[in-house]
Design an enzyme around this catalytic site. Structure first.
Site, short mmCIF file in Angstrom:
data_model
loop_
_atom_site.label_atom_id
_atom_site.label_comp_id
_atom_site.label_asym_id
_atom_site.label_seq_id
_atom_site.Cartn_x
_atom_site.Cartn_y
_atom_site.Cartn_z
N VAL A 1 0.90 -1.16 0.00
CA VAL A 1 0.00 0.00 0.00
C VAL A 1 0.94 1.20 0.00
O VAL A 1 1.62 1.46 0.99
CB VAL A 1 -0.93 0.00 1.23
CG1 VAL A 1 -1.77 1.27 1.25
CG2 VAL A 1 -1.83 -1.24 1.22
N PRO A 2 1.03 1.92 -1.12
CA PRO A 2 2.15 2.83 -1.36
C PRO A 2 2.10 4.16 -0.62
O PRO A 2 1.92 5.23 -1.21
CB PRO A 2 2.09 3.04 -2.87
CG PRO A 2 0.63 2.90 -3.19
CD PRO A 2 0.12 1.84 -2.26
N CYS A 3 2.32 4.11 0.70
CA CYS A 3 2.35 5.34 1.49
C CYS A 3 3.50 6.26 1.08
O CYS A 3 3.43 7.47 1.29
CB CYS A 3 2.44 5.00 2.97
SG CYS A 3 3.74 3.83 3.43
N HIS A 4 4.52 5.68 0.45
CA HIS A 4 5.65 6.50 0.00
C HIS A 4 5.26 7.46 -1.13
O HIS A 4 5.99 8.41 -1.40
CB HIS A 4 6.82 5.61 -0.45
CG HIS A 4 6.47 4.65 -1.54
ND1 HIS A 4 5.85 3.44 -1.29
CD2 HIS A 4 6.63 4.72 -2.89
CE1 HIS A 4 5.66 2.80 -2.43
NE2 HIS A 4 6.13 3.56 -3.42
#
Length: 197
Positions: A134-137
Site C-alpha cells: 500500500v504505497p504510502c511513499h
C-alpha cells in the site's frame, strides 16, 4: 495465530511480513516507527506460508521495476474505517506518481460528506500496516515536503527514485519524526518460534 517472515529487498533493506495464515496483515520496514501495529503478541516465524510466497512474488516484481497490482493480494490488517478509506486512496495512486495528504482528505470528504484534515490523513498514512504494497511513499506534503514516513525519509526517497517519481520540487525535511525510523524495530519479535507450514 499470527505468523511472520522477512523479505530482503536489495534496495531498502529488510521488510517484515505478517499474516494470520490467509491474509497479509503487515509489511513493515525493519526500522518502522509503527512496527508490528495491529499484531497481538509475538507471531511465530513461518517462511513457507502460501500467502508469504504470494507476497514475495509480488515484491519480486515490484523491486524488479514492474507495477504489480496490490489488490491482487489478500490484504488484511486491522485498520479503522478512516484508515481503510485512506488505504483505498493510496491503492489508487498509480505507480510512478504521487499525491498529497490534502488531496486524499478532499477525496474522503467527497465520499463521506464529512470534513477531513490533511493532518488526520497524515496520521493514517504514517500508520500504514502494509508499507510498499500500500504505497504510502507516494503521498507527499502540499508544498512538496517528504513528510510522514514511518521508515525514514531516506527509504521514502529510495522508493520514489525506484519508481522514477522523485521530483525536483520535493523537499527533504530537516527536522521532525519522519527523518529516521526506529533502529532495529523488528527486534521486538526476535527470531520468533518456528512453525510448520
Amino acid at each position: 495465530m499470527a505468523y511472520f517472515t522477512e523479505y530482503e529487498t536489495g534496495l531498502i533493506g529488510t521488510l517484515v511480513l505478517a499474516s494470520n495464515g490467509e491474509q497479509l496483515d503487515g509489511c513493515w520496514f525493519d526500522n518502522d516507527r509503527f512496527f508490528g501495529s495491529g499484531i497481538a503478541g509475538v507471531p511465530q516465524r513461518c517462511d513457507n506460508l502460501p500467502i508469504f510466497r504470494q507476497a514475495r512474488a509480488w515484491l519480486d516484481r515490484y523491486f524488479a521495476g514492474e507495477a504489480p497490482d496490490p489488490r491482487g493480494l489478500p490484504l488484511g490488517g486491522s485498520p479503522t474505517q478512516f484508515q481503510l478509506r485512506v488505504r483505498e486512496a493510496m491503492l489508487d495512486i498509480p505507480y510512478g506518481q504521487t499525491t498529497t495528504y490534502g488531496a486524499i482528505a478532499k477525496r474522503i470528504q467527497a465520499e463521506t460528506g464529512r470534513r477531513q484534515s490533511a493532518q488526520a490523513v497524515g496520521g493514517a498514512v504514517g500508520r500504514n500496516q502494509l508499507c510498499v504494497i500500500v504505497p504510502c511513499h507516494r503521498v507527499v506534503g502540499a508544498n512538496g515536503d517528504l513528510t510522514g514516513f514511518g521508515g525514514g525519509i531516506d527509504t521514502k526517497i529510495k522508493l520514489l527514485e525506484h519508481e522514477q517519481a522523485m521530483r525536483a520540487g520535493f523537499m527533504r525535511p530537516t527536522r521532525g519524526t519522519a527523518l529516521v525510523g526506529v533502529e532495529n524495530a523488528s527486534s521486538i519479535w526476535g527470531d520468533g518460534a518456528s512453525a510448520s507450514e
